[in-house]
Design a protein around this motif. Structure first.
Motif, PDB file in Angstrom:
ATOM      1  N   ASN A 160      52.437  47.058  46.014  1.00 42.52           N
ATOM      2  CA  ASN A 160      52.316  46.980  44.560  1.00 42.52           C
ATOM      3  C   ASN A 160      52.483  45.535  44.095  1.00 42.52           C
ATOM      4  O   ASN A 160      53.601  45.047  43.990  1.00 42.52           O
ATOM      5  N   ASN A 189      47.056  46.331  45.944  1.00 43.56           N
ATOM      6  CA  ASN A 189      47.883  47.132  46.847  1.00 43.56           C
ATOM      7  C   ASN A 189      47.199  47.077  48.198  1.00 43.56           C
ATOM      8  O   ASN A 189      46.189  47.743  48.419  1.00 43.56           O
ATOM      9  N   SER A 247      42.944  54.111  49.886  1.00 36.96           N
ATOM     10  CA  SER A 247      43.183  54.668  48.557  1.00 36.96           C
ATOM     11  C   SER A 247      42.281  53.974  47.537  1.00 36.96           C
ATOM     12  O   SER A 247      41.748  52.886  47.791  1.00 36.96           O
ATOM     13  N   ASP A 248      42.114  54.579  46.358  1.00 35.88           N
ATOM     14  CA  ASP A 248      41.250  53.963  45.347  1.00 35.88           C
ATOM     15  C   ASP A 248      41.914  52.753  44.701  1.00 35.88           C
ATOM     16  O   ASP A 248      41.280  52.031  43.931  1.00 35.88           O
ATOM     17  N   ARG A 249      43.187  52.523  44.995  1.00 34.61           N
ATOM     18  CA  ARG A 249      43.885  51.349  44.483  1.00 34.61           C
ATOM     19  C   ARG A 249      44.102  50.305  45.566  1.00 34.61           C
ATOM     20  O   ARG A 249      44.858  49.363  45.390  1.00 34.61           O
ATOM     21  N   SER A 264      43.460  47.137  47.973  1.00 31.61           N
ATOM     22  CA  SER A 264      42.776  45.843  47.935  1.00 31.61           C
ATOM     23  C   SER A 264      42.834  45.206  49.315  1.00 31.61           C
ATOM     24  O   SER A 264      43.871  45.252  49.990  1.00 31.61           O
ATOM     25  N   ASN A 284      42.278  41.141  44.876  1.00 30.09           N
ATOM     26  CA  ASN A 284      42.569  42.230  43.950  1.00 30.09           C
ATOM     27  C   ASN A 284      41.754  43.458  44.354  1.00 30.09           C
ATOM     28  O   ASN A 284      40.940  43.406  45.288  1.00 30.09           O
ATOM     29  N   VAL A 285      41.970  44.575  43.673  1.00 27.75           N
ATOM     30  CA  VAL A 285      41.312  45.822  44.061  1.00 27.75           C
ATOM     31  C   VAL A 285      39.789  45.690  44.016  1.00 27.75           C
ATOM     32  O   VAL A 285      39.076  46.157  44.907  1.00 27.75           O
TER      33      VAL A 285
END
Length: 225
Positions: A76, A81, A87-89, A91, A118-119
């Protein structure tokens, strides 16, 4: 005579060799979809058994697939992340290149430059300079001890950024199921806490050991300073 430690570079990975036999493989080519961040796997212990495991259920897309052997990531941070791959978050990290690679009789090392994206992959949240050193001081008894020293310097990238709270730490290790307490293994830290009692507690080192074709274990030590 054969050099004790050798470093073999391939297009996608570095291989640390000990007396001509595999010791550790470092996957760095983040252009490949299966390498969203660099990681070590396998790392072989003194019994020549693998002391790392790639994923909670190796070879499948189930469970904690982001447990990629030995790796460094954060769950985080501002805009990203790079812990939970898939996951969709999530990076990615981006391997920029090696600043140096060197090998001597009883040690070898490399320095790598990385971007933490970043993502969306459109900006750099952090830049990292990572130095890995493999040390083998016990020439007479190569089956007893092996050391990997990991030093990372991480700075903000294109704008101020923050590491936010998370229960997961930066440097992480997934061991084979045979070393887990459920299978007879033991986790111990420098404060004398064991297994579940040590979860989330600060310590100078943590060790996990058991049986992998003989007594075997892995310890993570904090920086001596």
């Amino acid at each position: 005579t054969q050099q004790v430690l050798q470093l073999r570079q391939e297009a996608h990975a570095l291989h640390v060799m000990l007396r001509g036999k595999p010791w550790a493989t470092y996957h760095f080519d983040t252009r490949r979809p299966e390498v969203p961040r660099p990681f070590f796997h396998p790392i072989l212990g003194p019994t020549d058994a693998e002391v790392t495991q790639n994923g909670e259920f190796p070879g499948t897309a189930k469970g904690h697939t982001w447990h990629t052997g030995l790796w460094l990531a954060h769950q985080n941070f501002t805009g990203g992340n790079n812990w939970q791959t898939g996951s969709d978050r999530f990076s990615r990290m981006r391997h920029q290149g090696f600043l140096h690679l060197s090998a001597a009789e009883d040690s070898l090392s490399w320095t790598e430059r990385l971007d933490w994206l970043n993502v969306a992959g459109t900006s750099v949240a952090f830049t990292e300079t990572r130095r890995i050193t493999a040390l083998f001081p016990d020439k007479a008894v190569p089956w007893k001890r092996r050391y990997l020293d990991w030093e990372s310097s991480i700075t903000c990238g294109e704008a101020p950024a923050t590491w936010l709270a998370t229960p997961y730490q930066l440097l992480a290790l997934r061991v084979p199921d045979a070393l887990r307490p459920e299978s007879g293994g033991r986790i111990l830290n420098s404060e004398g806490l064991e297994n579940a009692a040590m979860a989330g507690k600060p310590a100078r080192w943590v060790d996990i050991s058991g049986n992998l074709g003989g007594p075997c274990g892995v310890a993570l030590f904090d920086h001596p300073a």
